[in-house]
Design a protein around this motif. Structure first.
Motif, PDB file in Angstrom:
ATOM      1  N   LYS A 142       0.957  -1.095   0.321  1.00 17.03           N
ATOM      2  CA  LYS A 142      -0.051  -0.063   0.142  1.00 17.03           C
ATOM      3  C   LYS A 142       0.848   1.199   0.140  1.00 17.03           C
ATOM      4  N   ALA A 143       0.380   2.294  -0.324  1.00 18.31           N
ATOM      5  CA  ALA A 143       0.961   3.489  -0.665  1.00 18.31           C
ATOM      6  C   ALA A 143       1.177   4.508   0.775  1.00 18.31           C
ATOM      7  N   VAL A 144       2.406   5.097   0.711  1.00 21.28           N
ATOM      8  CA  VAL A 144       2.502   6.176   1.834  1.00 21.28           C
ATOM      9  C   VAL A 144       2.735   7.548   1.061  1.00 21.28           C
ATOM     10  N   SER A 145       2.082   8.444   1.754  1.00 22.52           N
ATOM     11  CA  SER A 145       2.409   9.942   1.382  1.00 22.52           C
ATOM     12  C   SER A 145       3.222  10.492   2.085  1.00 22.52           C
ATOM     13  N   ILE A 146       4.290  10.938   1.791  1.00 19.33           N
ATOM     14  CA  ILE A 146       5.299  11.642   2.639  1.00 19.33           C
ATOM     15  C   ILE A 146       5.170  13.223   2.289  1.00 19.33           C
ATOM     16  N   GLN A 147       4.757  14.050   3.420  1.00 22.46           N
ATOM     17  CA  GLN A 147       4.147  15.292   3.211  1.00 22.46           C
ATOM     18  C   GLN A 147       4.064  16.140   4.531  1.00 22.46           C
ATOM     19  N   ALA A 148       4.077  17.466   4.261  1.00 23.02           N
ATOM     20  CA  ALA A 148       3.772  18.495   5.232  1.00 23.02           C
ATOM     21  C   ALA A 148       2.418  18.059   5.650  1.00 23.02           C
ATOM     22  N   PRO A 149       2.108  18.334   6.993  1.00 23.30           N
ATOM     23  CA  PRO A 149       0.914  18.196   7.707  1.00 23.30           C
ATOM     24  C   PRO A 149      -0.205  18.876   6.807  1.00 23.30           C
ATOM     25  N   GLY A 150      -1.320  18.257   6.582  1.00 21.05           N
ATOM     26  CA  GLY A 150      -2.290  18.819   5.864  1.00 21.05           C
ATOM     27  C   GLY A 150      -3.085  17.673   5.391  1.00 21.05           C
ATOM     28  N   PRO A 151      -3.983  17.965   4.159  1.00 18.39           N
ATOM     29  CA  PRO A 151      -4.512  17.068   3.360  1.00 18.39           C
ATOM     30  C   PRO A 151      -3.965  15.625   3.059  1.00 18.39           C
ATOM     31  N   ALA A 152      -4.602  14.628   3.625  1.00 19.65           N
ATOM     32  CA  ALA A 152      -3.966  13.163   3.166  1.00 19.65           C
ATOM     33  C   ALA A 152      -3.881  12.978   1.741  1.00 19.65           C
ATOM     34  N   GLY A 153      -2.564  12.291   1.376  1.00 18.48           N
ATOM     35  CA  GLY A 153      -2.336  12.204   0.044  1.00 18.48           C
ATOM     36  C   GLY A 153      -1.713  13.439  -0.849  1.00 18.48           C
ATOM     37  N   SER A 154      -1.548  14.575  -0.291  1.00 21.16           N
ATOM     38  CA  SER A 154      -1.072  15.776  -0.935  1.00 21.16           C
ATOM     39  C   SER A 154       0.470  15.665  -1.259  1.00 21.16           C
ATOM     40  N   GLY A 155       1.123  14.646  -0.886  1.00 19.89           N
ATOM     41  CA  GLY A 155       2.713  14.569  -0.868  1.00 19.89           C
ATOM     42  C   GLY A 155       3.123  13.661  -1.923  1.00 19.89           C
ATOM     43  N   MET A 156       4.291  13.124  -1.596  1.00 24.86           N
ATOM     44  CA  MET A 156       5.164  12.280  -2.409  1.00 24.86           C
ATOM     45  C   MET A 156       4.593  10.819  -2.038  1.00 24.86           C
ATOM     46  N   THR A 157       4.250  10.134  -3.049  1.00 30.43           N
ATOM     47  CA  THR A 157       3.623   8.706  -2.771  1.00 30.43           C
ATOM     48  C   THR A 157       4.416   7.741  -3.579  1.00 30.43           C
ATOM     49  N   ARG A 158       5.470   8.046  -4.494  1.00 23.75           N
ATOM     50  CA  ARG A 158       6.467   7.105  -5.391  1.00 23.75           C
ATOM     51  C   ARG A 158       7.691   6.844  -4.351  1.00 23.75           C
ATOM     52  N   ILE A 159       7.827   7.092  -3.321  1.00 23.47           N
ATOM     53  CA  ILE A 159       9.074   6.681  -2.415  1.00 23.47           C
ATOM     54  C   ILE A 159       9.110   5.353  -1.496  1.00 23.47           C
ATOM     55  N   MET A 160       7.988   5.221  -1.022  1.00 20.26           N
ATOM     56  CA  MET A 160       7.780   4.098  -0.016  1.00 20.26           C
ATOM     57  C   MET A 160       6.628   3.601   0.043  1.00 20.26           C
ATOM     58  N   CYS A 161       6.428   2.299   0.839  1.00 18.19           N
ATOM     59  CA  CYS A 161       5.227   1.678   0.845  1.00 18.19           C
ATOM     60  C   CYS A 161       4.833   0.906   2.147  1.00 18.19           C
ATOM     61  N   TRP A 162       4.042   0.216   2.373  1.00 21.50           N
ATOM     62  CA  TRP A 162       3.736  -0.187   3.697  1.00 21.50           C
ATOM     63  C   TRP A 162       2.687  -1.545   3.603  1.00 21.50           C
ATOM     64  N   LYS A 163       2.868  -2.327   4.580  1.00 17.02           N
ATOM     65  CA  LYS A 163       2.011  -3.582   4.706  1.00 17.02           C
ATOM     66  C   LYS A 163       1.709  -4.151   6.241  1.00 17.02           C
ATOM     67  N   GLU A 164       0.548  -4.311   6.722  1.00 21.84           N
ATOM     68  CA  GLU A 164       0.676  -4.971   7.769  1.00 21.84           C
ATOM     69  C   GLU A 164       0.761  -6.475   7.967  1.00 21.84           C
ATOM     70  N   LEU A 165       1.613  -7.096   8.667  1.00 16.80           N
ATOM     71  CA  LEU A 165       1.702  -8.519   8.879  1.00 16.80           C
ATOM     72  C   LEU A 165       1.636  -8.883  10.441  1.00 16.80           C
ATOM     73  N   ASN A 166       0.609  -9.538  10.879  1.00 14.15           N
ATOM     74  CA  ASN A 166       0.494  -9.883  12.046  1.00 14.15           C
ATOM     75  C   ASN A 166       0.610  -8.934  13.122  1.00 14.15           C
ATOM     76  N   GLY A 167       0.071  -7.665  12.887  1.00 13.83           N
ATOM     77  CA  GLY A 167      -0.229  -6.733  13.486  1.00 13.83           C
ATOM     78  C   GLY A 167       1.089  -5.770  13.838  1.00 13.83           C
TER      79      GLY A 167
END
Length: 105
Positions: free
Chosen positions: A59-84
């Motif tokens: 899944k996507a991560v947005s690296i950004q200044a505080p503000g509206p979600a998704g307004s930053g850079m999203t092509r740098i890193m990703c995430w997922k949850e595994l066993n909490g």
């Protein structure tokens, strides 16, 4: 002794109330936010990433200044949850750091 116990309960209640007020409801599509510093948030989005490599299927991560979600850079890193646990990666590799999902929720 009873007075100390009562003061402890009051202090715990105040701390829990402050924490609940500090955690505002997340907008739709946002799983959590990690505040890095005064000018940077990592916003963990509930949508597929466009980063390839080690991030494929994550899944996507947005690296950004505080503000509206998704307004930053999203092509740098990703995430997922595994066993909490929260796992992060870049196109090149999966991070060796693993932290509880509670860190962002």
């Amino acid at each position: 002794m009873a007075r100390i116990f009562f003061v402890g309960i009051v202090m715990a209640t105040v701390a829990c109330t402050a924490l609940a007020q500090a955690r505002k409801p997340l907008p739709p599509g946002v799983v959590g936010v990690l505040h890095i510093d005064a000018g940077t948030d990592y916003v963990f989005l509930d949508r597929p990433t466009t980063v390839g490599g080690a991030c494929k299927g994550w899944k996507a991560v947005s690296i950004q200044a505080p503000g509206p979600a998704g307004s930053g850079m999203t092509r740098i890193m990703c995430w997922k949850e595994l066993n909490g646990q929260l796992l992060t990666a870049t196109e090149a590799k999966v991070s060796s750091e693993v932290v509880p999902m509670d860190l962002i929720r």
